[in-house]
Scaffold this active site. Structure first.
Site, PDB file in Angstrom:
ATOM      1  N   ASP A 160       0.835  -1.194   0.000  1.00 19.89           N
ATOM      2  CA  ASP A 160       0.000   0.000   0.000  1.00 19.89           C
ATOM      3  C   ASP A 160       0.870   1.244   0.000  1.00 19.89           C
ATOM      4  O   ASP A 160       1.480   1.583   1.013  1.00 19.89           O
ATOM      5  CB  ASP A 160      -0.907  -0.015   1.232  1.00 19.89           C
ATOM      6  CG  ASP A 160      -1.894   1.140   1.257  1.00 19.89           C
ATOM      7  OD1 ASP A 160      -1.933   1.907   0.278  1.00 19.89           O
ATOM      8  OD2 ASP A 160      -2.611   1.293   2.259  1.00 19.89           O
ATOM      9  N   ASP A 361      -0.916   5.541  -6.813  1.00 20.66           N
ATOM     10  CA  ASP A 361      -1.414   4.716  -5.711  1.00 20.66           C
ATOM     11  C   ASP A 361      -1.612   3.280  -6.163  1.00 20.66           C
ATOM     12  O   ASP A 361      -2.293   3.021  -7.154  1.00 20.66           O
ATOM     13  CB  ASP A 361      -2.734   5.288  -5.178  1.00 20.66           C
ATOM     14  CG  ASP A 361      -3.239   4.511  -3.975  1.00 20.66           C
ATOM     15  OD1 ASP A 361      -2.444   4.263  -3.054  1.00 20.66           O
ATOM     16  OD2 ASP A 361      -4.429   4.144  -3.957  1.00 20.66           O
TER      17      ASP A 361
END
Length: 482
Positions: A160, A361
């Site tokens: 992440d 992301d």
């Protein structure tokens, strides 16, 4: 350089030598590179159809070793579909589940940004867990395999780039709460000889946004904008990277109370820009990943301290002083069909209040763009794709096409304009998403609604090695380096 003039008719004529020099200058000028960009590219509909047909029958992966230099660390990286058991009735259900997770992810990123911009005034003053959203579809489109403890036990964790804390579920789960389902057995810290709880006054504990203390042991909590959360003991542990060496004393959250959208994975690997992220704790000079096609059973790697591919297209890695975790990049514009969109070169900049900007992301599925940028992109794409058969909108997308029975089609190119005139041209498979078994494809960009944060999502990153040069503050993109 001399200019040859014909004075008889008072019309200046450039010499052939000067004309050639000027032409060469134009051709190689990075600021004008967009003029010579390809206007169309081929979208392989047949290959996409075959992947969709086989997606629901993917079997668990075979693990392969990846040979890197002795100074590099590597983790195997797999698509969620290859790891997590599923019960989708058809391909459309699979896509819908991905989009639902995506919406929750974007909500989480925006909420965390808003909290950072608002400051401590709106942050909770205790470690009381927030209300859970009730969804249980599972987050994370890619899982990395990492070993924890001594003796080493392997777990699937979600990389992440939007958060810092690395954590996994731990026994025992809190009284009255249950750990969510995961692929691997839940980690028992008492079975590891290298597990060490951190004290409340330790540097790692004090680096938490909201450290807690219970019986002299540091307590962490991470809450996400979709209502998901994890809380437990903050400790140090040994992590082992594939066939590489083991690294002791890395901070890790041992979650005894975990709820929400993490089903399947044992936890998360924090790859954000903060002090507690895994890249920071490893003191890594770089890290990179390549996200394989999410409908395939292929694997790739998450690597630390490996060399950036020589053909990488780079742009500066930027910092938003209001939030350390998010990895912002410099984007100056976009082009469709080889033609720059009519938007300001500052459209993706971070303003003085910390608003705006664009991040890369790994957890977001579909790229989000400001409304004016999206509408300009859509209009240019529709104009360039007039030969395709239009289909009705399929929420959340408004621009779709019926490509049933097609093998290959020509579509307009789409590219991000980076610093110094660099162009990141996307393959067509990274911006046309298959929505059903009938052959409907949609333009895979979405416009921002309540936020100013633009996001380059994982669908647009598929098949690229994304490299973060942490020493020189650069991010590089290199195609076909999985």
């Amino acid at each position: 350089m001399p200019i040859s003039l014909n004075m008889n008719n008072n019309k200046p004529i450039f010499s052939a030598f000067l004309f050639t020099a000027i032409l060469n200058s134009l051709l190689f000028s990075s600021s004008l590179a967009r003029v010579f960009t390809e206007t169309t590219t081929v979208f392989d509909v047949s290959a996409s159809s075959n992947r969709a047909q086989n997606a629901l029958s993917i079997t668990p992966p075979q693990f392969h070793s990846h040979h890197l230099s002795n100074s590099s660390l590597s983790l195997s990286l797999h698509s969620r579909l290859a790891i997590h058991k599923h019960n989708y009735k058809d391909y459309e259900s699979l896509v819908r589940a991905r989009l639902a997770r995506d919406a929750a992810r974007v909500q989480s990123l925006n909420r965390n940004l808003n909290l950072a911009l608002a400051g401590d005034a709106v942050r909770p003053n205790s470690l009381t867990a927030p209300v859970v959203s009730g969804q249980s579809q599972g987050s994370g489109e890619y899982f990395a395999r990492i070993a924890v403890g001594q003796p080493a036990q392997s777990f699937y964790l979600v990389p992440d780039t939007g958060s810092d804390i690395t954590w996994l579920q731990c026994l025992p789960c809190s009284i009255g709460n249950t750990c969510y389902p995961q692929t691997d057995p839940i980690f028992n810290p008492t079975s590891s000889s290298s597990y060490r709880p951190l004290s409340c006054d330790s540097q790692q504990c004090q680096s938490l946004n909201r450290p807690g203390c219970q019986s002299g042991t540091c307590v962490y909590q991470v809450w996400y904008g979709d209502g998901s959360f994890t809380t437990g003991d903050f400790a140090t542990e040994t992590l082992t990277f594939g066939n590489s060496k083991s690294i002791p004393n890395l901070p890790i959250g041992c979650g005894h109370d975990n709820k929400g959208l993490f089903v399947g994975a044992a936890g998360l690997i924090g790859l954000g820009g903060g002090a507690l992220s895994l890249s920071s704790q490893l003191k890594a000079s770089s890290f990179s990943y390549c996200l394989v096609d999410r409908d395939s059973d292929s694997s790739s790697t998450l690597e630390f301290d490996s060399a950036r591919p020589s053909d990488s297209i780079t742009t500066p890695l930027l910092k938003n002083n209001r939030i350390d975790s998010y990895r912002y990049v410099q984007v100056t514009g976009m082009s469709v069909g080889g033609k720059a969109l009519s938007i300001s070169s500052t459209r993706f900049e971070i303003d003085g209040s910390g608003m705006g900007g664009i991040i890369v992301d790994s957890g977001t599925f579909i790229t989000r763009l400001p409304t004016d940028v999206y509408e300009s992109l859509r209009e240019a794409f529709v104009q360039g794709a007039r030969s395709l058969t239009a289909a009705g909108a399929i929420s959340p997308f408004d621009t779709c096409y019926n490509l049933a029975g097609q093998s290959n089609v020509q579509v307009p190119t789409v590219a991000f304009e980076l610093s110094k005139g660099n162009l990141l041209q996307l393959p067509a498979r990274n911006y046309l998403i298959r929505m059903d078994t009938a052959g409907t494809y949609c333009l895979a960009f979405l416009k921002l609604t309540t936020s100013s944060l633009s996001i380059i999502g994982s669908f647009q990153q598929q098949g690229m090695r994304v490299s973060y040069d942490l020493v020189n503050s650069l991010v590089g993109f290199s195609s076909n380096k999985c």
